[in-house]
Design an enzyme around this catalytic site. Sequence first.
Site, PDB file in Angstrom:
ATOM      1  N   TYR A 156       0.830  -1.206   0.000  1.00 10.53           N
ATOM      2  CA  TYR A 156       0.000   0.000   0.000  1.00 10.53           C
ATOM      3  C   TYR A 156       0.865   1.258   0.000  1.00 10.53           C
ATOM      4  O   TYR A 156       0.621   2.209  -0.758  1.00 10.53           O
ATOM      5  CB  TYR A 156      -0.922  -0.025   1.216  1.00 10.53           C
ATOM      6  N   SER A 157       1.902   1.274   0.837  1.00  9.18           N
ATOM      7  CA  SER A 157       2.787   2.442   0.905  1.00  9.18           C
ATOM      8  C   SER A 157       3.492   2.669  -0.420  1.00  9.18           C
ATOM      9  O   SER A 157       3.652   3.811  -0.877  1.00  9.18           O
ATOM     10  CB  SER A 157       3.836   2.250   2.011  1.00  9.18           C
ATOM     11  N   THR A 158       3.912   1.592  -1.059  1.00 11.87           N
ATOM     12  CA  THR A 158       4.586   1.693  -2.353  1.00 11.87           C
ATOM     13  C   THR A 158       3.652   2.258  -3.414  1.00 11.87           C
ATOM     14  O   THR A 158       4.037   3.132  -4.207  1.00 11.87           O
ATOM     15  CB  THR A 158       5.105   0.316  -2.789  1.00 11.87           C
TER      16      THR A 158
END
Length: 247
Positions: A156-158
């Site tokens: 998700y962060s990526t």
Amino acid sequence: MIHLSGKTALVTGSTRGIGKAIAFKLAEAGATVVITGRTEDRAKEVAKDIKAKTGADTFAVELDLSFKESIERAVSRITEELGAVDILVNNAGSNRDALFIRMKYEDWEEILKVNLTGTFLITQLLVKGMLRKKWGRIINISSVVAFIGNLGQANYSTAKAGLIGFTKTLAKELATRNITVNAVAPGFIETDMTENLSEDIKQGFLSQIPMGRFGKPEDVAGVVLFLASDLSNYITGEVIHVNGGLF
């Protein structure tokens, strides 16, 4: 008072949470708002509610960003019914959390497909109408975790970090055609996700936020409204953080 009369706005993932608040805020300003969700019935329900409360014209369509065919069908319906979209808010996203060492390839691939590739596809289709009009607003909803990371959210962060590069590149490519491209990065916002957290986890998050509270969907919606309006004419390629001082 911001007026968006005569503008058509599409908000992906607008049947609940931040997306619904954004759709409501744009409708209040007079825009015709396209509500999208993975089921058309739910999208119609929300569209009807927003129309009843704001008086704005609304349109509901099924959209699943994990399928190219669904995106193409939705865009075809929208442009046939309403013409070009003036304001695109790329809000829809999903998460499949797991510590990196245990994360399945399928969970990595799915989150990038929905949060990043789906955004690429729908934007590429809708930007053509903006180019013809020589006016447009593209607003990508990223996340604070794109900048600070979060345990169990490598995928998700990526994906959300990828939206920042996407935003800044499109801003450069489209600036001469009077199309602005910006991103909003919310922090911890009161949504279904935070409602399901235990009190201990909530307090842990709250202790990191200088303002001492979670944000509300309306806090994000107000920033999106500003970026969608003529008040932001000379702002492009920017990321606005909405996180109570967390980052």
